[in-house]
Design a protein around this motif. Sequence first.
Motif, PDB file in Angstrom:
ATOM      1  N   GLY A 323     -11.992  39.064  13.762  1.00 20.56           N
ATOM      2  CA  GLY A 323     -10.621  38.712  13.430  1.00 20.56           C
ATOM      3  C   GLY A 323     -10.165  37.389  13.995  1.00 20.56           C
ATOM      4  N   GLY A 324     -11.037  36.669  14.714  1.00 20.35           N
ATOM      5  CA  GLY A 324     -10.621  35.457  15.384  1.00 20.35           C
ATOM      6  C   GLY A 324     -11.072  34.160  14.753  1.00 20.35           C
ATOM      7  N   LEU A 325     -11.918  34.219  13.753  1.00 20.87           N
ATOM      8  CA  LEU A 325     -12.374  33.006  13.076  1.00 20.87           C
ATOM      9  C   LEU A 325     -11.697  32.890  11.718  1.00 20.87           C
ATOM     10  CD1 LEU A 325     -16.238  33.052  13.759  1.00 20.87           C
ATOM     11  CD2 LEU A 325     -14.485  31.773  14.983  1.00 20.87           C
ATOM     12  N   ALA A 326     -11.362  31.669  11.356  1.00 23.18           N
ATOM     13  CA  ALA A 326     -10.757  31.476  10.040  1.00 23.18           C
ATOM     14  C   ALA A 326     -11.707  31.935   8.942  1.00 23.18           C
ATOM     15  CB  ALA A 326     -10.390  30.001   9.851  1.00 23.18           C
ATOM     16  N   MET A 327     -12.993  31.621   9.081  1.00 16.04           N
ATOM     17  CA  MET A 327     -14.022  32.145   8.185  1.00 16.04           C
ATOM     18  C   MET A 327     -14.717  33.274   8.920  1.00 16.04           C
ATOM     19  SD  MET A 327     -17.212  30.183   6.298  1.00 16.04           S
ATOM     20  CE  MET A 327     -16.136  29.029   5.458  1.00 16.04           C
ATOM     21  N   ASP A 328     -14.193  34.474   8.782  1.00 20.63           N
ATOM     22  CA  ASP A 328     -14.634  35.633   9.548  1.00 20.63           C
ATOM     23  C   ASP A 328     -15.787  36.305   8.823  1.00 20.63           C
ATOM     24  OD1 ASP A 328     -14.793  37.606  11.395  1.00 20.63           O
ATOM     25  OD2 ASP A 328     -12.904  38.572  10.898  1.00 20.63           O
ATOM     26  N   ALA A 329     -16.972  35.703   8.931  1.00 19.19           N
ATOM     27  CA  ALA A 329     -18.134  36.196   8.196  1.00 19.19           C
ATOM     28  C   ALA A 329     -19.366  36.087   9.081  1.00 19.19           C
ATOM     29  CB  ALA A 329     -18.337  35.386   6.918  1.00 19.19           C
ATOM     30  N   PRO A 330     -20.366  36.930   8.842  1.00 24.25           N
ATOM     31  CA  PRO A 330     -21.579  36.890   9.662  1.00 24.25           C
ATOM     32  C   PRO A 330     -22.236  35.515   9.661  1.00 24.25           C
ATOM     33  CG  PRO A 330     -21.546  38.856   8.301  1.00 24.25           C
ATOM     34  CD  PRO A 330     -20.416  37.998   7.842  1.00 24.25           C
ATOM     35  N   SER A 331     -22.791  35.147  10.831  1.00 25.46           N
ATOM     36  CA  SER A 331     -23.576  33.924  11.017  1.00 25.46           C
ATOM     37  C   SER A 331     -22.792  32.631  10.845  1.00 25.46           C
ATOM     38  CB  SER A 331     -24.794  33.912  10.071  1.00 25.46           C
ATOM     39  OG  SER A 331     -25.674  34.966  10.397  1.00 25.46           O
ATOM     40  N   VAL A 332     -21.447  32.699  10.905  1.00 27.24           N
ATOM     41  CA  VAL A 332     -20.649  31.481  10.936  1.00 27.24           C
ATOM     42  C   VAL A 332     -20.632  30.981  12.381  1.00 27.24           C
ATOM     43  CG1 VAL A 332     -18.348  30.490  10.652  1.00 27.24           C
ATOM     44  CG2 VAL A 332     -19.248  32.089   8.957  1.00 27.24           C
ATOM     45  N   GLY A 333     -21.058  29.753  12.598  1.00 29.77           N
ATOM     46  CA  GLY A 333     -21.279  29.255  13.949  1.00 29.77           C
ATOM     47  C   GLY A 333     -20.003  29.005  14.736  1.00 29.77           C
ATOM     48  N   PHE A 334     -20.136  28.951  16.042  1.00 30.88           N
ATOM     49  CA  PHE A 334     -19.045  28.624  16.954  1.00 30.88           C
ATOM     50  C   PHE A 334     -19.680  28.069  18.214  1.00 30.88           C
ATOM     51  CE2 PHE A 334     -20.319  32.966  17.601  1.00 30.88           C
ATOM     52  CZ  PHE A 334     -20.462  33.058  18.970  1.00 30.88           C
ATOM     53  N   GLY A 335     -18.864  27.519  19.103  1.00 30.55           N
ATOM     54  CA  GLY A 335     -19.416  26.884  20.292  1.00 30.55           C
ATOM     55  C   GLY A 335     -18.549  27.061  21.519  1.00 30.55           C
ATOM     56  N   GLN A 336     -18.795  26.195  22.518  1.00 32.82           N
ATOM     57  CA  GLN A 336     -18.149  26.327  23.813  1.00 32.82           C
ATOM     58  C   GLN A 336     -16.650  26.113  23.742  1.00 32.82           C
ATOM     59  OE1 GLN A 336     -20.029  24.013  26.875  1.00 32.82           O
ATOM     60  NE2 GLN A 336     -18.215  24.004  28.173  1.00 32.82           N
ATOM     61  N   ASN A 337     -16.183  25.240  22.854  1.00 37.21           N
ATOM     62  CA  ASN A 337     -14.761  24.941  22.790  1.00 37.21           C
ATOM     63  C   ASN A 337     -13.922  26.165  22.443  1.00 37.21           C
ATOM     64  OD1 ASN A 337     -14.278  21.960  23.248  1.00 37.21           O
ATOM     65  ND2 ASN A 337     -15.922  21.873  21.746  1.00 37.21           N
ATOM     66  N   GLU A 338     -14.479  27.096  21.677  1.00 41.98           N
ATOM     67  CA  GLU A 338     -13.722  28.291  21.318  1.00 41.98           C
ATOM     68  C   GLU A 338     -13.332  29.110  22.535  1.00 41.98           C
ATOM     69  OE1 GLU A 338     -15.370  27.120  17.403  1.00 41.98           O
ATOM     70  OE2 GLU A 338     -16.097  27.105  19.452  1.00 41.98           O
ATOM     71  N   ALA A 339     -14.148  29.069  23.596  1.00 39.96           N
ATOM     72  CA  ALA A 339     -13.828  29.838  24.796  1.00 39.96           C
ATOM     73  C   ALA A 339     -12.506  29.371  25.402  1.00 39.96           C
ATOM     74  CB  ALA A 339     -14.957  29.714  25.815  1.00 39.96           C
ATOM     75  N   PHE A 340     -12.234  28.070  25.356  1.00 36.32           N
ATOM     76  CA  PHE A 340     -10.944  27.566  25.834  1.00 36.32           C
ATOM     77  C   PHE A 340      -9.799  28.103  24.974  1.00 36.32           C
ATOM     78  CE2 PHE A 340     -13.769  24.450  27.766  1.00 36.32           C
ATOM     79  CZ  PHE A 340     -13.180  24.230  28.995  1.00 36.32           C
ATOM     80  N   SER A 341     -10.039  28.242  23.675  1.00 32.13           N
ATOM     81  CA  SER A 341      -9.004  28.757  22.783  1.00 32.13           C
ATOM     82  C   SER A 341      -8.706  30.225  23.078  1.00 32.13           C
ATOM     83  CB  SER A 341      -9.443  28.594  21.323  1.00 32.13           C
ATOM     84  OG  SER A 341      -9.664  27.231  21.014  1.00 32.13           O
ATOM     85  N   TYR A 342      -9.743  31.028  23.313  1.00 34.18           N
ATOM     86  CA  TYR A 342      -9.529  32.430  23.673  1.00 34.18           C
ATOM     87  C   TYR A 342      -8.771  32.526  24.995  1.00 34.18           C
ATOM     88  CZ  TYR A 342     -13.326  33.098  20.262  1.00 34.18           C
ATOM     89  OH  TYR A 342     -14.117  33.079  19.141  1.00 34.18           O
ATOM     90  N   GLN A 343      -9.114  31.653  25.937  1.00 30.13           N
ATOM     91  CA  GLN A 343      -8.434  31.645  27.233  1.00 30.13           C
ATOM     92  C   GLN A 343      -6.958  31.292  27.073  1.00 30.13           C
ATOM     93  OE1 GLN A 343     -10.135  29.850  31.094  1.00 30.13           O
ATOM     94  NE2 GLN A 343      -8.926  28.157  30.273  1.00 30.13           N
TER      95      GLN A 343
END
Length: 402
Positions: A323-343
């Motif tokens: 529920g947290g990615l705009a494209m909420d589908a299997p194998s859609v990549g993400f990286g370290q910057n997203e951790a700051f967004s969750y924080q």
Amino acid sequence: MTKPLGVAVIGAGMAGRAHAAAYRVASTLYSPTLPEIRLVSIGDVNPEFGALAAKRFGYERTDSSWQAIAAADDIDVVSVVIANSLHREVVEGLLAAGKHVLCEKPLSDSIEDAHAMAAAAERADSIARVGFTYRRSPGIAYIRQLIQDGTLGKLLHFSGRYWTDYACSPTAPMSWRFKGGPGSGALADVGSHMTYIAEFLGGEIQEVSGGTLSTVIHERPLPLGAVLGHDHAAVSDTFEPVENDDYAAFSLKFAQGAGAIEVSRVARGHANSLIFEVFCENGAARYDQRRPSEIELFLNDAPSAQNGYRQIILGPEHPYIAGGLAMDAPSVGFGQNEAFSYQARSFLEEVAGISEEDSLPRCASFEEGIHNMELLHAVAESAAADGAAVRISPTSTRKNGA
């Protein structure tokens, strides 16, 4: 809470930009339960750096002093992302002004100042938290889940390393990162991350031993101008001594299980290599921050002739991603910057009064920030005593489940 929340970031360097970007996207993650988030100010003593970051991330203005941010009526939430030695003055001033504060790790450059900050947080009516960003990495959170739900079972052995190379060149300019006492170098900078990850997975560390601190580049040239983050810049022919460690290592013991950690800022070819393995009752897992959208998992569920590590691609079924990615589908990549967004999202949810049950796990308390610093101090004590074992006092309270 329905009124808008005004946000500011103090510090326009590398990590400050990560915080600024995170607040920009935090309200777009998951269901729209947050109040309106207003991006108000980027504070930096260098007006050029502040103005560039404010323009890049859509903040309304830049301020050249933390006092201006503390006095501003349109700012409610502030991230403090500046030199460790400046944390106490700024955090205490912001809390006295009624601001909610998210302070970067380590909490301060001395345990005494960290305790004073925690006392200020206890007196304040506002919320004070410390950023342990990697606990938000989906792969790390998933490995913790596998340990706690019994899939991997009890942790027996933790092996972690955090190798960086931002200081491997002897011409890298002198900065605050190279000043301070034993343990304030690579150990505090990147070792602080690896130690809280170790405790996130294995519980509190009770003892450290074999502490080793080493400085291999003993002096550095002064920069000719301002330096942003780890950037290399033009330098003078004036040198100053390096005061802290380029490399650190130690062994550790949990209540159950043991392990070792090694960190470096002079590991040529490793720009940001946070890597660990956990070995547990029912299997093992491996994480490499350079490949953040996957983990490797070994489970004792097949004959030895067919068994081995398997690649797990992280996706909508794993922590933080669902529920947290705009494209909420299997194998859609993400990286370290997203951790700051969750924080950032977690901190804003707490400030907005959203219940823990309906929120991401809370950010770490200042008490946990103190514990992390005491752990690093124990490693420095061990190193000063030729590797002798040093016991760690347990955290008096544990105020979040992140």
